[in-house]
Design an enzyme around this catalytic site. Structure first.
Site, short mmCIF file in Angstrom:
data_model
loop_
_atom_site.label_atom_id
_atom_site.label_comp_id
_atom_site.label_asym_id
_atom_site.label_seq_id
_atom_site.Cartn_x
_atom_site.Cartn_y
_atom_site.Cartn_z
N TYR A 1 0.82 -1.20 0.00
CA TYR A 1 0.00 0.00 0.00
C TYR A 1 0.85 1.25 0.00
O TYR A 1 1.89 1.31 0.66
CB TYR A 1 -0.85 0.07 1.28
CG TYR A 1 -1.99 -0.89 1.33
CD1 TYR A 1 -2.97 -0.89 0.35
CD2 TYR A 1 -2.10 -1.79 2.38
CE1 TYR A 1 -4.03 -1.76 0.42
CE2 TYR A 1 -3.16 -2.68 2.44
CZ TYR A 1 -4.13 -2.66 1.46
OH TYR A 1 -5.16 -3.51 1.53
N HIS B 1 -13.08 2.69 6.03
CA HIS B 1 -11.83 1.97 5.74
C HIS B 1 -11.39 1.03 6.87
O HIS B 1 -10.35 0.38 6.75
CB HIS B 1 -10.69 2.97 5.46
CG HIS B 1 -10.73 3.54 4.08
ND1 HIS B 1 -10.88 4.88 3.84
CD2 HIS B 1 -10.66 2.94 2.87
CE1 HIS B 1 -10.90 5.08 2.52
NE2 HIS B 1 -10.77 3.93 1.92
N ARG C 1 -5.55 7.39 -8.74
CA ARG C 1 -4.67 6.30 -8.35
C ARG C 1 -5.29 5.00 -8.85
O ARG C 1 -6.45 4.97 -9.25
CB ARG C 1 -4.49 6.24 -6.83
CG ARG C 1 -5.74 5.81 -6.08
CD ARG C 1 -5.55 5.86 -4.58
NE ARG C 1 -4.73 4.77 -4.09
CZ ARG C 1 -5.20 3.65 -3.54
NH1 ARG C 1 -6.50 3.48 -3.41
NH2 ARG C 1 -4.40 2.72 -3.11
N ASN D 1 -6.12 0.89 -7.90
CA ASN D 1 -6.20 -0.13 -6.87
C ASN D 1 -6.55 -1.43 -7.60
O ASN D 1 -6.94 -1.40 -8.77
CB ASN D 1 -7.25 0.24 -5.82
CG ASN D 1 -7.10 -0.56 -4.55
OD1 ASN D 1 -6.11 -1.29 -4.37
ND2 ASN D 1 -8.08 -0.46 -3.69
N GLU E 1 -9.11 -1.00 -10.38
CA GLU E 1 -9.94 0.18 -10.20
C GLU E 1 -9.12 1.43 -10.53
O GLU E 1 -8.08 1.66 -9.93
CB GLU E 1 -10.42 0.29 -8.75
CG GLU E 1 -11.38 -0.79 -8.34
CD GLU E 1 -11.72 -0.74 -6.86
OE1 GLU E 1 -12.61 -1.50 -6.46
OE2 GLU E 1 -11.09 0.05 -6.11
N TYR F 1 -7.28 -10.54 2.48
CA TYR F 1 -8.23 -9.43 2.38
C TYR F 1 -8.79 -9.32 0.97
O TYR F 1 -9.97 -9.05 0.78
CB TYR F 1 -7.52 -8.12 2.77
CG TYR F 1 -8.36 -6.90 2.57
CD1 TYR F 1 -9.52 -6.70 3.32
CD2 TYR F 1 -8.03 -5.94 1.61
CE1 TYR F 1 -10.31 -5.58 3.13
CE2 TYR F 1 -8.81 -4.82 1.42
CZ TYR F 1 -9.94 -4.64 2.18
OH TYR F 1 -10.72 -3.54 1.97
N LYS F 2 -7.95 -9.56 -0.02
CA LYS F 2 -8.40 -9.46 -1.40
C LYS F 2 -9.11 -10.73 -1.86
O LYS F 2 -9.57 -10.82 -3.00
CB LYS F 2 -7.22 -9.12 -2.32
CG LYS F 2 -6.74 -7.66 -2.11
CD LYS F 2 -5.53 -7.33 -2.94
CE LYS F 2 -4.97 -5.94 -2.63
NZ LYS F 2 -5.84 -4.84 -3.09
#
Lengths: 355, 320
Positions: free
Chosen positions: A37, A193, A223, A225, A265, A316-317
């Site tokens: 990140y 978040h 950005r 993601n 994204e 998490y993904k």
């Protein structure tokens, strides 16, 4: 430049596909061979010709089919589009931003004619020709935010800015990576978040919020993601997890190349002038592993990134269980050669696969 | 380039309202329309005064939906560093200037059931734009406006003529004062307070609201600090490896910019936090004047806001 719009689906028979041009312009999210990140923001002011960065709101070959999919999601679940009462002005801001941008950036597809507050909007790909009074909700078939986001690819979060924070007070969210507008509505930046691992400890969100609060009119930012999706599903929402979550178990070594998609994204951020709200469009691009592997640089790099990703992030993904199978597949496209910096495929200069 | 996007404008009106306040109207040099904005926004005006470039923030007071021109009102400050004097004495109709895109640090909370506005002196200007915005949306508002005297009551005639029932004016020289406690006590649930004026007025309203139990989020205020003159001092910029002198009449931020170092900023008035700078080493005393840093940060000696704060002492090394 004319766009040939695909007739395709993002559910059931999954006829979604990327043309050669769409693969070439896919926003591959890794600029080096590892990922962690970061507040990886940059100004959103154009980019290389025909890249997804070139226009303020990218329109591509999936436009018509994506809008059809959005209409189906909203028909099944109207709560995917919500706007708290104080956000109507921001909705008009967003309508103006998108109509002005699209009519200027794609004059062959969209037209906006304004005579004071009497507006005439023509959307040729969707066959829309509407006249309405700007700032008068009764002259549109939906509220201003819903009206325009039914005609724009990607999810839209409209964030109120107050009390040194951002608040998820309106949005249209039908193509999301497993989060829910209906759950998050009214939350502030830190609240929505909260589920993200590791980034809080690194102070990412404090710095990101500070950056976002200072985004100014006329100076949008962007950005990338990313996550992983099995089958080209736009609607990977918690509301429908029972439908798509189980599909992650259908991956086999034979079908992984066509079924497993990298989901990227393109997140952009625009200050809305009349309301001082911030709009956060989240545009989803999907590309199958086998299409990605046509760029040797992306093949090498994706293998290294997925191999070295911390377990927390793979969990998490949502692909920790499938990671070994992904690596078996991807390792065939990694010959150990060095890769060039940056996200672009560099098809002319990057050497072909050496095995 | 730091700061908000720039717009080249021409001065198309300069109108003296009274002994202290002059209004300026800006139209885009390139023709076309200016961006819309939200009530409460300001613009940063660049003033090129020989060797010195000053950048001062002024609230936009025109109708936020009027894209043909922006207007600001400048109060002359004879004891200041010269920005307002430059505007009053040197800027004339026809001059070209550069201003920033609108930035709003004092926006309306659109959830409010009612907007209660309290203005002191030149602090009236952001409310003029907010009132135009609210009138268009049929918003519920009420203004209480304190002025020194009738002669110095900028825009009082306009406000009382257009909104006789919503505007209340108080003149200091007639011993009129806002009955704050009763005013706050009588407000309906969901009212938000906005205060813009001298520091004493802001502190008074915030203090009284807190005492009466108003939620912090329902009290909004804006006070632009003009950088104050002070004793000259020397600073070492560690990243750019330069030693600079901050003059008596310039701010630390202006001195950094004069040395050719691009430093981030937005409001230049100690409010937005954009120019926050890390202190690497120091021997001496900080003169912190911003609203951004917390008290502990002020006393830590680790951070400074160079737009309004100064330093007195032997050594100051900044991470810039």
């Amino acid at each position: 430049m004319t766009i040939q719009f695909n007739d395709e689906t993002f559910r059931e028979d999954y006829s979604f596909h990327n043309s050669e041009r769409a693969i070439k312009r896919f926003p591959f999210p890794f600029d080096k061979d590892s990922y962690m990140y970061a507040v990886n923001m940059e100004q959103h002011r154009g980019g290389p010709p025909d890249s997804v960065y070139e226009k303020r709101f990218d329109v591509d070959e999936h436009y018509v089919s994506e809008m059809r999919d959005r209409a189906m999601v909203l028909a099944d679940d109207p709560l995917r589009c919500q706007s708290l009462p104080h956000m109507t002005l921001a909705g008009w801001d967003l309508l103006e931003l998108i109509m002005v941008s699209k009519s200027e950036d794609y004059p062959d597809l969209f037209e906006l004619h304004r005579d004071g507050d009497q507006w005439h909007w023509i959307n040729k790909p969707l066959g829309i020709d509407d006249r309405f009074t700007f700032m008068d909700e009764t002259t549109l078939p939906y509220g201003p935010m819903e009206y325009i986001t039914r005609q724009a690819q990607g999810d839209f979060c409209v964030l109120d800015q107050r009390d040194d924070n951002l608040w998820m007070d309106a949005g249209t969210v039908t193509t999301q990576a497993d989060w829910s507008l209906d759950f998050d509505i009214g939350m502030n930046f830190f609240e929505w978040h909260a589920p993200v691992p590791l980034a809080h400890e690194k102070g990412i969100f404090v710095r990101a919020l500070k950056f976002l609060l200072n985004i100014q009119q006329g100076a949008p930012a962007r950005r990338l993601n990313w996550t992983m999706t099995v089958n080209p599903l736009l609607d990977t929402s918690p509301e429908n997890y029972h439908k798509w979550g189980v599909q992650k178990t259908t991956l086999t070594p034979e079908n992984i190349g066509s079924k497993q998609h990298l989901r990227v994204e393109l997140q952009t951020f625009f200050r809305l002038p009349r309301s001082n709200a911030l709009v956060f469009p989240i545009r989803c691009y999907l590309c199958s592993f086998q299409d990605l592997m046509t760029a040797p640089k992306w093949g090498r790099r994706l293998h290294r990134v997925i191999r070295d990703l911390p377990d927390e992030l793979a969990t998490y993904k949502g692909f920790i269980d499938n990671r070994p199978m992904m690596l078996d597949y991807l390792s065939k496209f990694d010959d150990g050669l060095p890769t060039s910096n940056g996200i672009w495929p560099e098809l002319d200069t990057e050497p072909p696969l050496q095995k | 380039m730091s700061g908000a996007e720039k717009i080249a404008v021409r001065v198309t009106e300069k109108a003296a309202l009274n002994d202290l306040v002059t209004r300026f109207r800006f139209e885009p040099v390139a023709g076309g329309l200016l961006p819309t904005f939200s009530g409460g926004a300001h613009t940063v005006v660049e003033m090129r005064d020989g060797e010195i470039t000053r950048l001062n923030p002024y609230s936009l007071m025109s109708d936020p939906f009027d894209q043909t021109a922006y207007t600001i009102s400048v109060r002359r400050d004879d004891a200041g560093r010269g920005g307002s004097l430059f505007m009053h004495n040197r800027v004339n109709v026809g001059d070209e200037m550069v201003i920033s895109n609108p930035v709003n640090l004092f926006s309306l909370d659109l959830r409010a059931r009612k907007h209660l506005m309290i203005a002191g002196g030149i602090g009236i200007t952001p409310f003029l734009a907010q009132i135009k915005q609210l009138d268009r949306a049929h918003g519920n508002w009420e203004l209480h406006y304190g002025c020194r005297s009738e002669a110095l009551g900028s825009y009082v005639d306009y406000l009382t003529a257009t909104h006789p029932n919503d505007v209340n004016v108080y003149y200091d020289d007639q011993d009129q004062a806002i009955d704050l406690e009763n005013l706050l006590d009588g407000q309906p649930l969901g009212t938000h307070i906005y205060v813009c004026g001298p520091k004493g007025m802001i502190d008074w309203v915030r203090g009284k609201a807190a005492e009466l139990g108003w939620p912090r989020e329902a009290v909004h205020y804006e006070e632009f600090l003009a950088p104050k003159p002070g004793k000259p001092f020397e600073v070492k910029l560690a990243v750019s490896n330069k030693v600079i002198q901050v003059g008596e009449q310039e701010s630390l931020l202006e001195a950094i910019e004069r040395a050719g170092v691009d430093a981030p900023y937005l409001c230049r008035g100690g409010a937005c936090g954009m120019c926050e700078t890390r202190v690497i080493d120091y021997a001496g005393n900080f003169i912190h004047r911003d609203h951004w840093l917390e008290d502990e940060e002020h006393s830590s000696g680790e951070k400074i806001m160079p737009c309004v704060s100064r330093f007195e002492g032997k050594t100051l090394v900044l991470d810039r």
